[in-house]
Design a protein around this motif. Structure first.
Motif, mmCIF file in Angstrom:
data_model
loop_
_atom_site.group_PDB
_atom_site.id
_atom_site.type_symbol
_atom_site.label_atom_id
_atom_site.label_comp_id
_atom_site.label_asym_id
_atom_site.label_seq_id
_atom_site.Cartn_x
_atom_site.Cartn_y
_atom_site.Cartn_z
ATOM 1 N N LEU A 140 0.871 -1.234 -0.172
ATOM 2 C CA LEU A 140 0.211 0.149 -0.079
ATOM 3 C C LEU A 140 1.041 1.299 0.146
ATOM 4 C CD1 LEU A 140 -2.805 -1.134 2.300
ATOM 5 C CD2 LEU A 140 -2.886 -1.366 -0.016
ATOM 6 N N PHE A 143 2.155 1.670 -3.461
ATOM 7 C CA PHE A 143 1.148 2.315 -4.264
ATOM 8 C C PHE A 143 1.098 3.794 -4.100
ATOM 9 C CE2 PHE A 143 -1.355 -1.910 -4.945
ATOM 10 C CZ PHE A 143 -0.530 -2.267 -5.798
ATOM 11 N N ASP A 144 0.957 4.222 -2.958
ATOM 12 C CA ASP A 144 0.692 5.509 -2.625
ATOM 13 C C ASP A 144 1.919 6.367 -3.008
ATOM 14 O OD1 ASP A 144 -1.541 5.574 -0.917
ATOM 15 O OD2 ASP A 144 -0.890 5.037 1.091
ATOM 16 N N LYS A 159 -4.787 2.583 -8.097
ATOM 17 C CA LYS A 159 -5.613 3.173 -6.861
ATOM 18 C C LYS A 159 -6.736 2.191 -6.547
ATOM 19 C CE LYS A 159 -8.711 6.889 -5.825
ATOM 20 N NZ LYS A 159 -9.446 6.144 -5.015
ATOM 21 N N ARG A 162 -4.797 -0.456 -4.344
ATOM 22 C CA ARG A 162 -4.435 0.137 -3.025
ATOM 23 C C ARG A 162 -5.818 0.259 -2.241
ATOM 24 N NH1 ARG A 162 -4.125 5.832 -1.822
ATOM 25 N NH2 ARG A 162 -6.091 5.840 -2.890
ATOM 26 N N ASP A 163 -7.032 0.583 -2.434
ATOM 27 C CA ASP A 163 -8.004 0.662 -1.810
ATOM 28 C C ASP A 163 -8.599 -0.635 -1.510
ATOM 29 O OD1 ASP A 163 -8.024 3.365 -2.350
ATOM 30 O OD2 ASP A 163 -9.470 3.359 -3.875
ATOM 31 N N ARG A 166 -6.516 -1.630 1.374
ATOM 32 C CA ARG A 166 -7.080 -0.914 2.485
ATOM 33 C C ARG A 166 -8.082 -1.750 3.053
ATOM 34 N NH1 ARG A 166 -6.786 5.377 0.942
ATOM 35 N NH2 ARG A 166 -4.425 5.672 1.409
#
Length: 167
Positions: A140, A143-144, A159, A162-163, A166
């Motif tokens: 993550l 990716f950020d 994105k 990544r979401d 999360r």
């Protein structure tokens, strides 16, 4: 970890010799520690090269541990930011694209296991040995980092992955 330490050495000491050493380490990883283009995880870091000849070509049956791939990818991005070497950024973006593409999209399932190749890891063959736990934080963060540079992947896949991580 060598890349991270060299980048931090330069950051905190200003010693330009550290920058000079980043180049051979980053290039070696790209030139000798990736899977082939026709591998199921194409041109992807063999993050724990436990098989193959040391200091030569990594064997794709070594461990491909996904959180470590993300850690190295993040350091390639930092090295790019320090030096402007586009090859390193493009490699990191590709690894992120592959991670995003290969994620499990089944509702209720974690997006990634621990290994890309659990069949090559003695303890990775059972579900517990291939369970991604806290290491997902490295994916993550990677990716950020790319999202912060404006890279979202094909069709916003970075994105979305990544979401999903999360969640």
């Amino acid at each position: 970890y060598v890349l991270a330490s060299l980048i931090d050495t330069y950051r905190y000491s200003g010693d330009a010799a550290a920058v000079a050493l980043i180049w051979p380490f980053a290039d070696f990883l790209i030139d000798h520690c990736q899977t082939a283009a026709d591998h199921p995880w194409p041109t992807f870091l063999i993050s724990c090269p436990t098989k193959g000849k040391h200091y030569a070509e990594a064997d794709p049956h070594g461990f491909i541990q996904l959180d470590i791939v993300a850690e190295v990818g993040a350091e390639l991005v930092r090295a790019y930011q320090l030096t402007g070497n586009e090859r390193w950024l493009e490699t990191a973006k590709h690894w992120a694209d592959v991670l995003a593409e290969k994620r499990d999209r089944e509702p209720g399932h974690p997006p990634w296991g621990r290994y890309a190749n659990p069949e090559d890891v003695a303890w990775g063959k059972d579900a517990r040995g291939n369970t991604m736990t806290g290491g997902v934080a490295f994916i993550l963060a990677f990716f950020d980092q790319l999202l912060g540079l404006g890279y979202t992947g094909t069709d916003n896949a970075i994105k979305e992955a990544r979401d999903a991580g999360r969640a």
